[in-house]
Design an enzyme around this catalytic site. Structure first.
Site, PDB file in Angstrom:
ATOM      1  N   CYS A   2       0.772  -1.328   0.121  1.00 13.12           N
ATOM      2  CA  CYS A   2      -0.393  -0.123  -0.174  1.00 13.12           C
ATOM      3  C   CYS A   2       0.877   1.526  -0.084  1.00 13.12           C
ATOM      4  O   CYS A   2       2.321   1.277  -0.202  1.00 13.12           O
ATOM      5  CB  CYS A   2      -0.782   0.326   1.081  1.00 13.12           C
ATOM      6  SG  CYS A   2      -1.758  -1.706   1.202  1.00 13.12           S
ATOM      7  N   TRP A  72      -3.644  -1.621  -1.153  1.00 14.79           N
ATOM      8  CA  TRP A  72      -3.665  -3.156  -2.184  1.00 14.79           C
ATOM      9  C   TRP A  72      -4.459  -4.111  -1.193  1.00 14.79           C
ATOM     10  O   TRP A  72      -3.790  -4.338  -0.225  1.00 14.79           O
ATOM     11  CB  TRP A  72      -2.611  -2.871  -2.465  1.00 14.79           C
ATOM     12  CG  TRP A  72      -2.776  -4.688  -3.803  1.00 14.79           C
ATOM     13  CD1 TRP A  72      -3.138  -3.950  -5.065  1.00 14.79           C
ATOM     14  CD2 TRP A  72      -1.668  -5.414  -3.698  1.00 14.79           C
ATOM     15  NE1 TRP A  72      -2.947  -5.615  -5.535  1.00 14.79           N
ATOM     16  CE2 TRP A  72      -2.385  -6.835  -4.669  1.00 14.79           C
ATOM     17  CE3 TRP A  72      -1.211  -5.987  -2.455  1.00 14.79           C
ATOM     18  CZ2 TRP A  72      -1.260  -7.951  -4.027  1.00 14.79           C
ATOM     19  CZ3 TRP A  72      -0.501  -7.726  -2.871  1.00 14.79           C
ATOM     20  CH2 TRP A  72      -1.215  -8.287  -4.014  1.00 14.79           C
ATOM     21  N   ASN A  98       1.025  -0.087   6.583  1.00 14.07           N
ATOM     22  CA  ASN A  98       1.227  -1.078   5.034  1.00 14.07           C
ATOM     23  C   ASN A  98       1.929  -2.508   5.349  1.00 14.07           C
ATOM     24  O   ASN A  98       2.716  -2.228   6.838  1.00 14.07           O
ATOM     25  CB  ASN A  98       2.248   0.207   4.286  1.00 14.07           C
ATOM     26  CG  ASN A  98       2.588  -1.524   3.434  1.00 14.07           C
ATOM     27  OD1 ASN A  98       2.284  -1.792   2.828  1.00 14.07           O
ATOM     28  ND2 ASN A  98       3.830  -1.025   2.669  1.00 14.07           N
ATOM     29  N   GLU A 467       9.840 -14.654 -19.812  1.00  8.73           N
ATOM     30  CA  GLU A 467       9.014 -13.292 -18.704  1.00  8.73           C
ATOM     31  C   GLU A 467       8.674 -12.181 -20.058  1.00  8.73           C
ATOM     32  O   GLU A 467       7.728 -11.274 -19.386  1.00  8.73           O
ATOM     33  CB  GLU A 467      11.282 -12.315 -19.111  1.00  8.73           C
ATOM     34  CG  GLU A 467      11.008 -10.570 -18.976  1.00  8.73           C
ATOM     35  CD  GLU A 467      10.207 -10.032 -17.862  1.00  8.73           C
ATOM     36  OE1 GLU A 467       9.257 -10.685 -17.207  1.00  8.73           O
ATOM     37  OE2 GLU A 467       9.355  -8.478 -17.800  1.00  8.73           O
TER      38      GLU A 467
END
Ligand code: F6R
Length: 589
Positions: A2, A72, A98, A467
């Site tokens: 966050c 988040w 967080n 990737e």
């Protein structure tokens, strides 16, 4: 993860916090909230959705002490009630946080006389502080006592309407103090306050910073037990321009195009520094390259480069799997941790395990002052400037460049490595012209029509196939998978249907013929072959040219896939900077 930002000073804290939250949105964007200090109470406003969509500053309470949070979700669903800040029963204490409090259920049970309004671990912290204050303790001491009770990784900021103090603390999650002229900022990351000050104190684990607004803003540092600490600010080298969009529509395309210079910046370290780290690798008995997600793929390509150039075997392990390897660690083992943020919990845990076993740790990291940088025995910065799009692009190639340079240094051929990478940087710069971008944009229109795609590579370019698949998954939400070219016929070829887009990474190297044969195997089954290669070939249905860079071919090959990922996302109207469900750095396990 966050984003946290707080302000204590003479200016309008509300607008500074809202602006800071917008700059931190890459850290979390499912909901946001702000608390503004007032007496007798703290005003709190929270909303579900992206802070960038919010423009009604006048609807918020004003004040000179304010803190905000962009979330988040980890503990508790995405709802207004679960958005931060969280307050205690009386509303006098507000907390943003967080991280994850591992013993939160246990502590919540202890606080059963308090009334909770959310499902979060954060709210429990505000009640814990309140409980301590009930027993007659002052606010600051109550926060410190509460901190000693919390298990897990966290960064916490708390304010109380009864005092002018804001208390910030960290254990495991990043928190930086910005120190301006008679004003202070507390933030998860530097860009949140960079336009106001470039002087910052990176809190250490176990630090508590208390900022009072009276008589004029001042700060003291202690540990969780109240023992005074001395912390001095350092100057930040990132600039406001680097942190902005600078006329681009999205950070992702801005950062992809910045590879015109970031490759050069990545290798702009003095020879002594590179050689010092190379010597650590040469002296180690057992080297592990560690990273998560894209950084894990960089670790993997690094192991190929080390094998080819330095003739050294390197173990590659993703951060979350490293605990299974602890039996192989000794005081001669070296861990090379690769990370953009320097805050990824799984990589940090690998570091902790290794340190307990007496291993040395080196980090290749982009964020200055990050936990990884500060707690490694040595480090190399990627020098890429802030990377704000959630998906990694410019830092990926910077890390590959640094590993390549290290491999050459290990082989006693540092000059040769520098020449190769300087020429790589120049040729990438030339490659990224308007014509190149528009050709990839054109191709993205085809790719956007498919649900699945595959990417194949061999040797050095096998990790780049993996990737590339991450890029196509996380930004345009295409079900993409990367394979070693030779593995295809052992199962995945069954997935090829008429028209399925397949990217073949064909470098001008010793596996060129084999990968072309693999591409042909796909084409014979109806696949549409997009060749990324220095030379066109009859097998390719579409050709994306790249410069012929030898051992640096992974750098050239991944950039067109980054572009394809970006343009396909735009074509599909996905937000390239803020893909669903993802956060820029994953500070939880
Ligand atoms: C993908 C991506 C992630 C990160 C991973 C590690 O584009 O960015 O997979 O690579 O979360 O993050 P860092 O590099 O900050 O350790």
């Amino acid at each position: 993860m966050c984003g946290i930002i707080a302000y204590i000073g003479p200016k309008d804290g509300t607008s500074i916090v809202i602006d800071g939250l917008k700059k931190l949105e890459y850290r979390g964007y499912d909901s946001w909230g702000i608390a503004v200090h007032g007496n007798p109470s703290i005003a709190v406003e929270k909303q579900v959705g992206k802070i960038s969509d919010f423009n009604d500053l006048d609807s918020l309470p004003g004040g000179r002490i304010a803190m905000g949070h962009t979330r988040w979700a980890t503990n508790g669903a995405v709802t207004q009630a679960n958005a931060h800040p969280h307050t205690c029963c009386t509303g006098k204490i507000a907390v943003v946080h967080n991280g994850i409090i591992e013993n939160f259920q246990e502590l919540k049970t202890e606080l059963s006389s308090h009334s909770f309004t959310s499902d979060t671990d954060t709210e429990m912290i505000s009640h814990l502080i309140e409980e301590n204050m009930h027993s007659g303790m002052g606010f600051e001491d109550s926060v410190r006592l509460a901190l000693t009770r919390l298990d897990g990784r966290f960064a916490v900021v708390a304010m109380c309407s009864e005092t002018d103090k804001v208390v910030a603390a960290r254990k495991g999650s990043p928190l930086v103090i910005g120190q301006g002229e008679d004003e202070y900022f507390i933030a998860s990351d530097i860009p949140a306050f960079l336009e106001h000050t470039d002087m910052a104190v990176f809190l250490e684990d176990g630090d508590v910073a208390t900022i009072s607004s009276k008589p004029k803003p001042n700060i003291t540092y202690t540990d969780f037990y109240g023992n005074r600490l001395s912390r001095k600010p350092t100057a930040i080298t990132w600039t406001v321009e680097q942190a902005g969009l600078n006329g681009h529509e999205h950070y992702m395309i801005k950062e992809i195009l910045e590879q015109r210079h970031t490759l050069k910046d990545a290798i702009a370290h003095p020879d002594q520094r590179i050689q010092r780290i190379a010597d650590m690798i040469n002296d180690a008995f057992g080297t592990f390259f560690i990273g998560c997600g894209t950084a894990g793929k960089v670790a993997m390509v690094g192991s190929y480069i080390f094998s080819k150039i330095a003739k050294k075997h390197v173990n590659v392990v993703v951060g979350s799997e490293f605990p299974s390897y602890h039996d192989f660690l000794t005081d001669r083992t070296l861990l090379v941790c690769i990370s953009q943020s320097g805050e990824t919990a799984d990589t940090l845990e690998a570091m902790e395990i290794a340190k307990k076993k007496g291993c040395k740790v080196v980090s290749i990291v982009n964020v200055m002052g990050s936990t990884m940088m500060r707690t490694s025995d040595d480090y190399i910065l990627c020098n890429s400037g802030p990377e704000k799009a959630v998906c990694s692009t410019k830092v990926t190639t910077a890390q590959i460049a640094i590993l390549t340079l290290l491999a050459y240094a290990c082989a006693g051929r540092l000059d040769e490595g520098r020449k190769l990478l300087t020429s790589t940087a120049n040729r990438v710069n030339i490659m990224l012209d308007e014509q190149y971008l528009s050709e990839i944009q054109f191709l993205s229109k085809k790719v956007a029509g498919y649900e699945s795609m595959y990417i194949i590579g061999r040797s050095l370019n096998y990790p780049m196939a993996l990737e590339g698949a991450i890029k196509m998954q996380e930004v345009p939400y295409i079900h993409a998978e990367g394979f070693a070219g030779g593995e295809l016929k052992h199962g995945p070829i069954a997935l090829i249907e008429n028209g399925t887009p397949c990217i073949a990474l064909v470098a001008n190297d010793e596996v060129k013929n084999e990968i072309l044969i693999n591409a042909l195997e796909i084409k014979s089954r109806g696949g549409y072959i997009i060749g990324i290669s220095p030379k066109d070939n009859d097998i390719f249905d579409s050709w994306i040219p790249v410069p012929d860079l030898g051992i640096a071919s992974p750098i050239a090959n991944i950039i067109p896939i980054q572009l394809l990922s970006y343009y396909t996302a735009v074509e599909k109207e996905c937000d390239p900077d803020r893909p669903r469900n993802l956060a820029k750095s994953v500070t939880v396990k």
